[in-house]
Structures are given as structure tokens and as C-alpha cells.
Write a protein that holds these residues in place. Structure first.
Motif, mmCIF file in Angstrom:
data_model
loop_
_atom_site.group_PDB
_atom_site.id
_atom_site.type_symbol
_atom_site.label_atom_id
_atom_site.label_comp_id
_atom_site.label_asym_id
_atom_site.label_seq_id
_atom_site.Cartn_x
_atom_site.Cartn_y
_atom_site.Cartn_z
ATOM 1 N N CYS A 6 0.849 -1.190 0.000
ATOM 2 C CA CYS A 6 0.000 0.000 0.000
ATOM 3 C C CYS A 6 0.882 1.236 0.000
ATOM 4 C CB CYS A 6 -0.913 0.021 1.225
ATOM 5 S SG CYS A 6 -2.165 -1.275 1.215
ATOM 6 N N ILE A 7 0.614 2.144 -0.898
ATOM 7 C CA ILE A 7 1.373 3.388 -0.985
ATOM 8 C C ILE A 7 0.437 4.541 -0.639
ATOM 9 C CG2 ILE A 7 2.693 4.911 -2.492
ATOM 10 C CD1 ILE A 7 3.532 2.453 -4.062
ATOM 11 N N LEU A 8 0.740 5.214 0.462
ATOM 12 C CA LEU A 8 -0.088 6.311 0.945
ATOM 13 C C LEU A 8 0.436 7.626 0.382
ATOM 14 C CD1 LEU A 8 -0.295 5.211 4.685
ATOM 15 C CD2 LEU A 8 -1.770 4.534 2.793
ATOM 16 N N ASN A 9 -0.459 8.427 -0.123
ATOM 17 C CA ASN A 9 -0.079 9.695 -0.735
ATOM 18 C C ASN A 9 -0.703 10.845 0.051
ATOM 19 O OD1 ASN A 9 0.700 11.752 -2.457
ATOM 20 N ND2 ASN A 9 -0.891 11.296 -3.978
ATOM 21 N N THR A 10 0.123 11.664 0.688
ATOM 22 C CA THR A 10 -0.385 12.792 1.471
ATOM 23 C C THR A 10 -0.603 14.042 0.640
ATOM 24 O OG1 THR A 10 1.833 13.613 2.005
ATOM 25 C CG2 THR A 10 0.891 11.963 3.483
ATOM 26 N N GLY A 11 -0.125 14.040 -0.619
ATOM 27 C CA GLY A 11 -0.172 15.269 -1.398
ATOM 28 C C GLY A 11 0.914 16.222 -0.924
ATOM 29 N N ASN A 12 0.902 17.419 -1.453
ATOM 30 C CA ASN A 12 1.888 18.435 -1.103
ATOM 31 C C ASN A 12 1.415 19.194 0.126
ATOM 32 O OD1 ASN A 12 3.668 20.588 -0.924
ATOM 33 N ND2 ASN A 12 3.709 20.957 -3.134
ATOM 34 N N ILE A 13 2.080 18.987 1.243
ATOM 35 C CA ILE A 13 1.630 19.598 2.493
ATOM 36 C C ILE A 13 1.741 21.120 2.455
ATOM 37 C CG2 ILE A 13 3.848 19.532 3.697
ATOM 38 C CD1 ILE A 13 2.265 18.702 6.200
ATOM 39 N N MET A 14 2.633 21.634 1.622
ATOM 40 C CA MET A 14 2.801 23.088 1.538
ATOM 41 C C MET A 14 1.612 23.752 0.853
ATOM 42 S SD MET A 14 5.487 23.491 3.181
ATOM 43 C CE MET A 14 5.677 25.249 2.929
ATOM 44 N N THR A 15 0.871 22.979 0.079
ATOM 45 C CA THR A 15 -0.311 23.535 -0.590
ATOM 46 C C THR A 15 -1.585 22.858 -0.079
ATOM 47 O OG1 THR A 15 -0.071 21.939 -2.400
ATOM 48 C CG2 THR A 15 0.987 24.082 -2.679
ATOM 49 N N ALA A 16 -1.488 22.252 1.094
ATOM 50 C CA ALA A 16 -2.613 21.495 1.640
ATOM 51 C C ALA A 16 -3.664 22.410 2.236
ATOM 52 C CB ALA A 16 -2.103 20.514 2.703
ATOM 53 N N ALA A 17 -4.741 21.786 2.661
ATOM 54 C CA ALA A 17 -5.836 22.540 3.265
ATOM 55 C C ALA A 17 -5.395 23.144 4.583
ATOM 56 C CB ALA A 17 -7.033 21.601 3.490
ATOM 57 N N SER A 18 -6.126 24.169 5.027
ATOM 58 C CA SER A 18 -5.771 24.857 6.260
ATOM 59 C C SER A 18 -5.826 23.925 7.466
ATOM 60 C CB SER A 18 -6.734 26.036 6.491
ATOM 61 O OG SER A 18 -8.078 25.587 6.527
ATOM 62 N N GLU A 19 -6.595 22.848 7.367
ATOM 63 C CA GLU A 19 -6.680 21.872 8.451
ATOM 64 C C GLU A 19 -5.301 21.312 8.770
ATOM 65 O OE1 GLU A 19 -8.764 17.523 9.300
ATOM 66 O OE2 GLU A 19 -8.751 18.409 7.296
ATOM 67 N N LEU A 60 -1.280 -0.956 -4.154
ATOM 68 C CA LEU A 60 -2.577 -0.328 -3.934
ATOM 69 C C LEU A 60 -2.313 1.090 -3.447
ATOM 70 C CD1 LEU A 60 -5.673 -0.392 -3.592
ATOM 71 C CD2 LEU A 60 -5.282 -1.291 -1.281
ATOM 72 N N TYR A 61 -2.755 2.088 -4.230
ATOM 73 C CA TYR A 61 -2.515 3.483 -3.877
ATOM 74 C C TYR A 61 -3.686 4.036 -3.072
ATOM 75 C CZ TYR A 61 1.309 3.564 -7.258
ATOM 76 O OH TYR A 61 2.472 3.311 -7.935
ATOM 77 N N ILE A 62 -3.373 4.774 -2.018
ATOM 78 C CA ILE A 62 -4.393 5.429 -1.201
ATOM 79 C C ILE A 62 -4.017 6.911 -1.070
ATOM 80 C CG2 ILE A 62 -5.516 5.507 1.049
ATOM 81 C CD1 ILE A 62 -4.824 2.553 1.402
ATOM 82 N N PRO A 63 -4.839 7.860 -1.631
ATOM 83 C CA PRO A 63 -6.096 7.568 -2.324
ATOM 84 C C PRO A 63 -5.913 7.218 -3.796
ATOM 85 C CG PRO A 63 -5.803 9.929 -2.162
ATOM 86 C CD PRO A 63 -4.653 9.306 -1.419
ATOM 87 N N LEU A 64 -4.966 7.798 -4.482
ATOM 88 C CA LEU A 64 -4.746 7.568 -5.904
ATOM 89 C C LEU A 64 -3.254 7.628 -6.186
ATOM 90 C CD1 LEU A 64 -7.501 9.899 -7.435
ATOM 91 C CD2 LEU A 64 -7.515 7.397 -7.491
ATOM 92 N N PRO A 65 -2.802 7.060 -7.325
ATOM 93 C CA PRO A 65 -1.393 7.222 -7.676
ATOM 94 C C PRO A 65 -1.026 8.700 -7.730
ATOM 95 C CG PRO A 65 -2.425 5.590 -9.086
ATOM 96 C CD PRO A 65 -3.529 6.219 -8.291
ATOM 97 N N PRO A 66 0.117 9.084 -7.141
ATOM 98 C CA PRO A 66 0.484 10.498 -7.116
ATOM 99 C C PRO A 66 0.776 11.040 -8.503
ATOM 100 C CG PRO A 66 2.315 9.146 -6.388
ATOM 101 C CD PRO A 66 1.136 8.230 -6.510
ATOM 102 N N THR A 67 0.415 12.291 -8.706
ATOM 103 C CA THR A 67 0.743 12.977 -9.955
ATOM 104 C C THR A 67 2.117 13.626 -9.798
ATOM 105 O OG1 THR A 67 -1.588 13.456 -10.355
ATOM 106 C CG2 THR A 67 0.036 14.770 -11.568
#
Length: 233
Positions: A6-19, A60-67
Motif C-alpha cells: 500500500c502506498i499512501l499519498n499525502t499530497g503536497n503539504i505546503m499547498t494542503a488545506a488549512s486543516e 494499492l494506492y491510497i487515495p490515488l497514484p500520485p501525480t
């Protein structure tokens, strides 16, 4: 049943939501919060196929394969540092494969060919203000060495320019350094429980040409129980 990667993708934290940006200044909390935010904001992942019990080696990518997110400026404008955390839940025999896979994914995602500095964090190693405390004679030096040798090979291949380690006091360094081909140029230590780096470590690091850096990362960067709650395990 075959195991599934399983590969977890957090996205770019520098452009993440304010949460994410409002989360407490704790690395494990920041990571989990970023993962949760990215899962919520991403389209639903397609169901794993053909099945989790199959022998396929596709992850298995969570949520999706990273761009891939190539660097915005010329590569020479960046100093790319990567910190690699090996988890206590993973068998040490898997560290070499995990190391190479992690490095490959960083290069692909950033569209680069080299990493300037890679800092290795091994499970169960915690720095103590007394320097020699918690440095158990039964620690698995062979596991450290096997993992570090993988980084040495990547350095020799020109993939990593400088090697670093984390949480090594004087005693651990004395065990590791004589058996390395390429000495670490950086030792990152957590001084959250003290205000002063021990003098013996300062002197030893200076003698060996090792730069001491401080940090406040959690050793257990991805607690299994917390992760299971976030991904529905």
C-alpha cells in the motif's frame, strides 16, 4: 493470502488545506492530518483489482497514484533533502527494498535524478541527553549496517550526494563508522528533552567531520493504530 503493498499519498503539504497547516507541531500528527485531508479531497479510488488475494505485485494506492510534481525552477536552485523513516512494523529484511523503492519514487515524483541529502531514521533508536543512555549493547548493528550499505550503493551510483543518519550518539557512531565505506556527513538528533547537545558528541562529530543538526520529528512517524483508523483498517 499474499501481502499487498500500500502506498499512501499525502499530497503536497505546503499547498494542503488549512486543516493541515493548523495541526499541532508534531510530525506524526502533521503526516496523518495531511493524509486524511488528501483522501477527503481526492476522487474515490477505484476498487483494488483483480482482488487483494491475487498474486499481483501492483501496489494499492491510497487515495490515488500520485501525480508527478516537477520542480518549478531549475534543479540547481534547490537543495533536496529526504528523510527516510523505516517503521518498526516492517521486517529488517525488507529495508533494502523499501529504501530503493522510496528513493525511486521521490526521484520520479519530483522529476529529478539526484538527491542532495538523504537522512536515515531507523526504528527503536532514540537520542538521549546523556549521550550514552539507551544505547543498548544488544542493538542490531548488523541491521543498521545492511540498511546503510544500501545508501552507500546509491551514493556510489550518483543518486544521493550526501548521506545522513538520525539519533546516533557517540557510542552508536563508534559502532557504525568503522564499518562504513562512506561516512555520514550529517547526524540529526532530537533535543526536545534537553537544551544542550552533549559535549562528547560535539567533539566526536567534529573529529569525524560530521555535521550535527537538530530536529523535532517523532521516531514513530506513522503509528499503526492511528493509520488503521484513518484508512479504515
Amino acid at each position: 493470502m499474499a501481502s499487498i503493498q500500500c502506498i499512501l499519498n499525502t499530497g503536497n503539504i505546503m499547498t494542503a488545506a488549512s486543516e493541515v497547516l493548523r495541526s499541532p507541531p508534531k510530525s506524526s500528527t502533521e503526516l496523518i492530518t495531511s493524509l486524511r485531508s488528501h483522501i477527503r479531497s481526492s476522487p474515490p479510488s477505484p476498487p483494488p483489482s483483480p482482488s487483494l488475494s491475487s498474486t499481483t505485485k501492483s501496489p494499492l494506492y491510497i487515495p490515488l497514484p500520485p501525480t508527478p510534481e516537477p520542480l518549478a525552477e531549475e534543479r540547481s536552485e534547490y537543495d533536496v533533502t529526504v528523510k527516510l523513516f523505516h517503521l518498526s512494523s516492517a521486517p529488517t529484511a525488507s529495508y533494502e527494498t523499501h529504501t530503493r523503492d522510496a528513493v525511486k519514487r521521490v526521484l520520479e515524483n519530483l522529476g529529478i535524478e539526484t538527491i542532495d541529502l538523504l537522512i536515515l531514521s531507523l526504528p527503536g533508536i532514540n537520542f538521549d541527553a546523556d549521550d550514552f543512555a539507551n544505547e543498548d549493547s544488544t542493538e542490531d548493528v548488523e541491521a543498521w549496517l545492511a540498511t546503510y550499505q544500501t545508501l552507500e550503493e546509491l551514493h556510489q551510483d550518483g543518486v544521493i550526494s550526501r548521506l545522513g543518519i538520525s539519533e546516533f550518539g557517540t557510542t552508536r557512531l563508534e559502532k557504525l563508522l568503522p564499518r562504513t565505506t562512506i561516512k555520514p556527513s550529517v547526524n540529526q538528533i532530537n533535543v526536545r528533552d534537553c537544551c544542550v547537545v552533549p559535549k562528547p558528541l560535539i567533539l566526536f562529530a567534529k573529529q569525524e567531520g560530521i555535521e550535527l543538526l537538530t530536529h523535532n520529528d517523532c521516531t514513530d512517524i506513522l503509528p499503526q493504530e492511528t493509520l488503521q483508523k484513518r484508512v479504515g483498517g
